[in-house]
Write a protein that holds these residues in place. Sequence first.
Motif, PDB file in Angstrom:
ATOM      1  N   PHE A 161       0.836  -1.208   0.000  1.00  0.00           N
ATOM      2  CA  PHE A 161       0.000   0.000   0.000  1.00  0.00           C
ATOM      3  C   PHE A 161       0.866   1.250   0.000  1.00  0.00           C
ATOM      4  N   LEU A 162       1.895   1.243   0.824  1.00  0.00           N
ATOM      5  CA  LEU A 162       2.754   2.425   0.920  1.00  0.00           C
ATOM      6  C   LEU A 162       3.582   2.613  -0.354  1.00  0.00           C
ATOM      7  N   GLU A 163       4.011   1.484  -0.968  1.00  0.00           N
ATOM      8  CA  GLU A 163       4.724   1.582  -2.243  1.00  0.00           C
ATOM      9  C   GLU A 163       3.805   2.134  -3.330  1.00  0.00           C
ATOM     10  N   ASN A 164       2.564   1.651  -3.348  1.00  0.00           N
ATOM     11  CA  ASN A 164       1.598   2.169  -4.324  1.00  0.00           C
ATOM     12  C   ASN A 164       1.343   3.651  -4.102  1.00  0.00           C
ATOM     13  N   ARG A 165       1.320   4.045  -2.823  1.00  0.00           N
ATOM     14  CA  ARG A 165       1.098   5.462  -2.520  1.00  0.00           C
ATOM     15  C   ARG A 165       2.178   6.315  -3.173  1.00  0.00           C
ATOM     16  N   ASP A 166       3.432   5.906  -3.037  1.00  0.00           N
ATOM     17  CA  ASP A 166       4.519   6.689  -3.625  1.00  0.00           C
ATOM     18  C   ASP A 166       4.359   6.777  -5.143  1.00  0.00           C
ATOM     19  N   TYR A 207      -7.133  16.676  -1.443  1.00  0.00           N
ATOM     20  CA  TYR A 207      -7.504  18.083  -1.609  1.00  0.00           C
ATOM     21  C   TYR A 207      -7.363  18.501  -3.065  1.00  0.00           C
ATOM     22  N   PHE A 208      -6.284  18.095  -3.688  1.00  0.00           N
ATOM     23  CA  PHE A 208      -6.049  18.440  -5.096  1.00  0.00           C
ATOM     24  C   PHE A 208      -7.178  17.897  -5.974  1.00  0.00           C
ATOM     25  N   ASN A 209      -7.617  16.693  -5.683  1.00  0.00           N
ATOM     26  CA  ASN A 209      -8.692  16.082  -6.471  1.00  0.00           C
ATOM     27  C   ASN A 209      -9.975  16.897  -6.354  1.00  0.00           C
ATOM     28  N   GLY A 228       1.497  16.311  -4.309  1.00  0.00           N
ATOM     29  CA  GLY A 228       1.856  14.899  -4.173  1.00  0.00           C
ATOM     30  C   GLY A 228       2.635  14.590  -2.923  1.00  0.00           C
ATOM     31  N   ASN A 229       2.492  15.424  -1.887  1.00  0.00           N
ATOM     32  CA  ASN A 229       3.213  15.168  -0.636  1.00  0.00           C
ATOM     33  C   ASN A 229       2.644  13.983   0.130  1.00  0.00           C
ATOM     34  N   SER A 230       1.341  13.836   0.114  1.00  0.00           N
ATOM     35  CA  SER A 230       0.695  12.771   0.889  1.00  0.00           C
ATOM     36  C   SER A 230      -0.649  12.463   0.265  1.00  0.00           C
ATOM     37  N   ALA A 231      -1.259  11.393   0.749  1.00  0.00           N
ATOM     38  CA  ALA A 231      -2.582  11.030   0.253  1.00  0.00           C
ATOM     39  C   ALA A 231      -3.595  12.099   0.625  1.00  0.00           C
ATOM     40  N   GLU A 232      -3.361  12.734   1.762  1.00  0.00           N
ATOM     41  CA  GLU A 232      -4.291  13.775   2.202  1.00  0.00           C
ATOM     42  C   GLU A 232      -4.243  14.973   1.260  1.00  0.00           C
ATOM     43  N   SER A 287      -8.828   7.064  -5.784  1.00  0.00           N
ATOM     44  CA  SER A 287      -9.485   6.029  -4.976  1.00  0.00           C
ATOM     45  C   SER A 287      -8.446   5.221  -4.206  1.00  0.00           C
ATOM     46  N   GLU A 288      -7.358   4.850  -4.892  1.00  0.00           N
ATOM     47  CA  GLU A 288      -6.283   4.107  -4.224  1.00  0.00           C
ATOM     48  C   GLU A 288      -5.670   4.951  -3.108  1.00  0.00           C
ATOM     49  N   LEU A 289      -5.449   6.230  -3.374  1.00  0.00           N
ATOM     50  CA  LEU A 289      -4.847   7.091  -2.355  1.00  0.00           C
ATOM     51  C   LEU A 289      -5.785   7.300  -1.169  1.00  0.00           C
ATOM     52  N   ALA A 290      -7.083   7.320  -1.427  1.00  0.00           N
ATOM     53  CA  ALA A 290      -8.037   7.438  -0.318  1.00  0.00           C
ATOM     54  C   ALA A 290      -7.962   6.198   0.574  1.00  0.00           C
ATOM     55  N   ASP A 291      -7.731   5.022  -0.054  1.00  0.00           N
ATOM     56  CA  ASP A 291      -7.582   3.804   0.748  1.00  0.00           C
ATOM     57  C   ASP A 291      -6.282   3.812   1.544  1.00  0.00           C
ATOM     58  N   VAL A 292      -5.273   4.516   1.033  1.00  0.00           N
ATOM     59  CA  VAL A 292      -3.976   4.567   1.722  1.00  0.00           C
ATOM     60  C   VAL A 292      -4.009   5.534   2.905  1.00  0.00           C
ATOM     61  N   LEU A 293      -4.923   6.473   2.890  1.00  0.00           N
ATOM     62  CA  LEU A 293      -4.947   7.533   3.899  1.00  0.00           C
ATOM     63  C   LEU A 293      -4.900   7.009   5.336  1.00  0.00           C
ATOM     64  N   PRO A 294      -5.686   5.973   5.706  1.00  0.00           N
ATOM     65  CA  PRO A 294      -5.597   5.481   7.090  1.00  0.00           C
ATOM     66  C   PRO A 294      -4.204   4.992   7.469  1.00  0.00           C
ATOM     67  N   PHE A 295      -3.435   4.496   6.485  1.00  0.00           N
ATOM     68  CA  PHE A 295      -2.098   3.995   6.791  1.00  0.00           C
ATOM     69  C   PHE A 295      -1.126   5.140   7.064  1.00  0.00           C
TER      70      PHE A 295
END
Length: 1439
Positions: free
Chosen positions: A914-919, A947-949, A939-943, A1017-1025
């Motif tokens: 998940f974290l690799e996909n996030r990057d 916001y950008f989306n 592109g600093n974080s999923a959060e 969508s993938e980044l939203a799933d990564v947010l909790p991590f």
Amino acid sequence: MPPAKRVKSSAKSSGAARPAAGPERPTTDDVEGESEFATLARQHWLKTAKRSTRIKVKNDVLKREIWDALEKEDFPLKSLLVLEGLQTLESYLWPGYSEDSSNYHVLLIVLIVNAKRRERLETWDIFADRPADFSDLFRRTLSMGLDGSLSWTVRTNVLLFIIFAFQSLDCAIVRKECAPLVSISTWHNLSTEQKRDELLDSHVQLRKAWRASAKRYDAADEAMKGRLRFERSWLYTSVLDFLPLLYAENAKKEHVLYCERFLEFLIDLQSQLPTRKYVNTLLKDLHILPALHLSPLYNDESNGLARDLCALLSHYTYFTVDDQTGVQHSREEAYDRHCADLAKLQRTALKNFKEKLTVLALSNYGAIDRRSELEGLLEPLTDAEVEQLCGFLGLRTAYPESAKLPVDRKFLIEVLLSTFERRKTFQETARDLTVLPDEATLFETSLRRTDHYDGSRPLALPKLNLQYLSVGDFLWRSFVLYRCESFYGIRQDIEDVLTRVKPESRRPGETAFSGTSKMALPISKPTILEVVPAVVGSEVPSTVRAEVTIDLRRTPDHIRREWESLRPDDVVFLLAVDASRAKKVVNGGGPLSEAEKLGLAVVRAAEVIQTFDDKGRAIRDTQAYFEGQNRGSSRKIQLRLDARAYKDDTENKKSTIYDGINLIVRRSGRENNFKPVLESIKDLTLSEVPLASWLHEVFLGYGDPAGATYKHLPNRVKKIDYRDTFLDWQHLIESLPGKIVEPGDDVSGSFGPPYLLETVDKPAEESVAKPSKKRRRDAEPALIADIETLKVSTYKPPNNGPYPVDAPKFNSVRFTPTQIDAIISGTQPGLTIVVGPPGTGKTDVATQIINNIYHNFPEQRTLLIAHSNQALNQLFAKIVALDIDERHLLRLGHGEEELETEGSFSKLGRVESFLENRDRYLLEVNRLAASMGAPGAHGNSAETAGYFNSVYVEPAWAKFNEVAKSEDATAEDIVKAFPFHYYFADAPQPLFTPGVDREATLEVANGCYRHIAKIFSELADVLPFEILRRDRDKANYLLTNEARIIAMTSTHAAMRRREISSLGFHYDNVIMEEAAQITEIENFIPLAMQKPKDGQMPLQRVVLCGDHYQNSPVIQSMAFRHYANLEQSLFSRLVRLGVPTINLDQQGRARPSIADLYRWRYQALGDLPHTQTQKEFLTSNAGFKFDYQFINVPDYKGKGETEPTPHFIQNLGEAEYTVAIYQYMRLLGYPASKISILATYAGQRALIKDVLAHRCAKNPVLGLPRIVTTVDKYQGEQNDYIILSLTRTSRVGYLRDIRRLTVALSRARLGLYILGRREVFESCFELRQAFELLLKRPDKLTLVTGELYPSERTLASEVDKEVPGEAVMENVEHIGQYVYEMTNTRLHQLRQERGLPEAVPVVEEEAEEAQEVEEPHDEEEEKDAEEGIRAEGFEAEEE
């Protein structure tokens, strides 16, 4: 679940501990030679001439030649097995049976059926063709069970036959005979009519059943009435015959054995609801338990087994379940019923004995439900008044004279106490059983009886039956049995360790160890570090921490590494061994064990907390520490002691026993999982976790066997998208035979996939006149309205993006109609059982079911279970290749590292993924932001990406949609308004094809946006991590929230059930691969790994894939495997119960000729077309005349099979022959990876490996085959060419279990070469169908010279006529010389090719002439070899 291993005792100890099995077993000479019975068989029923249509049995032959010979020696098992091996039952006794047959004829049938049962061979099918004669035989057997003129030994054998019958109620002809013996008509034997009427009035169905029984009797003729009277009185009469034996003075051995078997029979009746329904009432009325408790036989100290059986009978007699409805009573309901009985006693006492029983009548329930208090309160009554009280309470006070039962005051008081005392429920019994052993539980007599089990006596163990009283009953039985088997394995390990370390007493009070074992180390007494007080509500300390120090100075590196690799929660055992106090005498407890002989005083279990080095530093990374420079020789291990045992030791002033502990023992990780597994089963037993309501009755074995299939459930899904299941319209039509397939309303004609299938509801049936029973000649076989109609529609799959990675993955398997049937059933809610013969694509079916569920029910989660990591990895690898989002896949447990996929799907690996996909996706966000000209670090974080989306991407897309929705917008306008041109500049161009219409352009644009939306969508799933900090929390979040397909082995599920359930983990579907190889409790635990929702389990689907015609679960101890039936799987039990199965019927693995060897085991097993058209199946095997052949291997150097240590069976001749065939194939050019070598015994596998290491390992021309393993280990695997060594030359051995033969014959695709002793296997009745085919070909290996791999010769010509270049190998020496010369020729060619002189070796070691390979004698090497046996358990069959 980890099997409890059976330790193979060393040569020094095994002789005393376990009687040798050899002399009791018949050999080939007994069956094929000139023995008395073999000669008789050849004279009368094994004649070579054609047999007449009707066998005529000569009574004088039966009586004089067979019966008298058996009776003279007290019916020895060996003689009965010889008769069984000579097909006496199949070829003589049963074909010649009629109603005029003698009693000796009947009894001989009974004896041989019992012998077959003892060998676990199929029996009842022999009688199926003549049900009327079987009925007559069974009735005569019942009569003989009551015949007082027969000896008790003979009557015991008759009783064994009846016990076997009642254990086989799945067989129709047996069930028909057994059912009347336990029907409601047995209530004619109750003590009073008043009692019977009260019982009949308690349930409406009881009164109906009684009336139906009476009606049947009234309508019968005199002969039938006599039979009905006999059937309803048989059990009653049997009990009355049993009672006098209990009170006989100086009971003989045969009397005790009969009583033990009769108790087993009663336990079997009481432990299944169909037989218990009316029997329990009768047995309670006869006061069987009070009579037992007062009997001399019960109170004789030497009859411990009878007492244990009586306790088990009491458990089932008073089990808290409604005998009529099968509803299990909760603890509160059970107590309420008990109080109601006490209230009846108090009312009766007050009404009739007010003066003497006032205290009893006015006491609270707690004061009168204990035996001692109640006995004191009844003391004032006279003998006559006690009898009157029993009469008022409806308790029997009189018996027929034949019972010879002393009905006196003592007996009647015992009846009253037994009736009204409070008993523990099964849950309270389970709560008191510990999951960690000590010396008392390890060496208790009941457990030690299992060591010597040979089938001659019963055991006081619950059995896994065809049916259960309740889910709680099943869990209680499983817990008791797995606990016993685990402790059995632990005790065997401890005994083995003590034998190896050789404790000696050189001076009083001191014990030294002169030997060594890699599984044990001497220690000084443990130091108690901390005792944490008990929590509220518990009496046991929370934790007892201790520390021990181990010295590794003299330990080899590989063993040191194992000790340093002890993980937290691993269980170790602390032993106190005092060699000076070695026990010499045992008081009535049977033979001493090795541990007791060696002075074992104390055993305490402990769990590892942490390992520290000599400087007090915790060792966390074992590998890094071991490779470091500053490692010392001593280690400190912090342990968590068994708190319950510590509390008991402290209270009993035995805390000093810890001072005597001087040895620590570990076990291998595979077998040491017993504690978490037992805790999981115990938790389920103590809880009220229900099964899914739709599965409950089918699981217990009651009701409609088809009641849990999707066609009988109300929640059947009407319309399902089968996506890529069907490849084209023709495939769709072919796959649904017998169904009407119509295009839907919105389509016409044929069309391509994807297909949505909708079930058309049948119109309501109009009432019509009752048709004539006579069928008209021209009548249609089925009405159109009865045929299922399916409407087919389609849709255009959405465009998911312009990149190749966005393209969906499609199934390419052209499923057969039965596979489609299984896929449809598995996609629907309910229970699906898929029987998959070898090579029929079980895994492909399971994979497609998962795919369909994933796409049709996106909110549902699926649990994927397999027996082995290997099978789970194969299944998971296929799932990964489907159109399933990898972020929804999760693999728990070990084995994930073996997956040949690019991703990591372990629990922690998925967090990292998940974290690799996030990057990777954040880089895409930055690229998208740059393409849109959006400033900032988006592109600093999923959060920040979210916001950008919402600020840039979604508004831009909304603006585009305004243009696209305009009716005036053209394709060019849409392309111009598209906001992401720059971002998709690297996609395959052109992005928008010029000249296409508006809709196509809009679809491309939508596909591009779906690609972008997936990123966010993938980044939203990564947010909790990003928010969660601890790895454990991240992993648990992944399990409970993200994963939709969770895969694990059945062992991992059993070990982690408590942890996973506590997380609130919920799932909707369970799919089990290899379900027939998984024990029943392992089948059950995955169904109960979640907490109920609103009192119900949310489980919707259960799919079991397996093959009950192949190997069952491996259970090491014969007692647990055969007597307790612990090898039973839920899969095989449901098949026996008649639950509908889907039988896959086309194999695509093997040549049709090889498949013929096991095709007879399956119903209508065909071949897929490619097996008859592809070149590899049509081409012969280079260098061999035949594609399969059985090769007879005579004695080599005067020897056949050998047994260097007990149960370690080897055959050097077959090992040499096996390796010679392998060398021959390699010299012809066969790839080593396409050759597997299988043996039927672990000892033979070890020997073949030794020969290969000697002849092939260092030779690059030869090398080693893909694998050398045992047949059992290779189940589920396949290879092109299999060389199989059957090993045995004295008798068939465990291969007589045709399930194992099926596995052995079905591993090869193109070539199968079997080495064995012809006369041993061709005479075996069970294997005859396979060996008849094998032996149609010559039994000497036929080679074809002048060919190299691959061959161009076709198979069609090789069987019927001679092939040029044939060469027949006469024996081991012949092929050895042949291969030796081939090797020299090949080496000569290599030298010439490389320009080397003859003196220069091409390889390190050339092939040599055949020479015997000596066995290793090093003790540790033997230990390793033995552990291989324990882990696999094949040799246990030979005990």
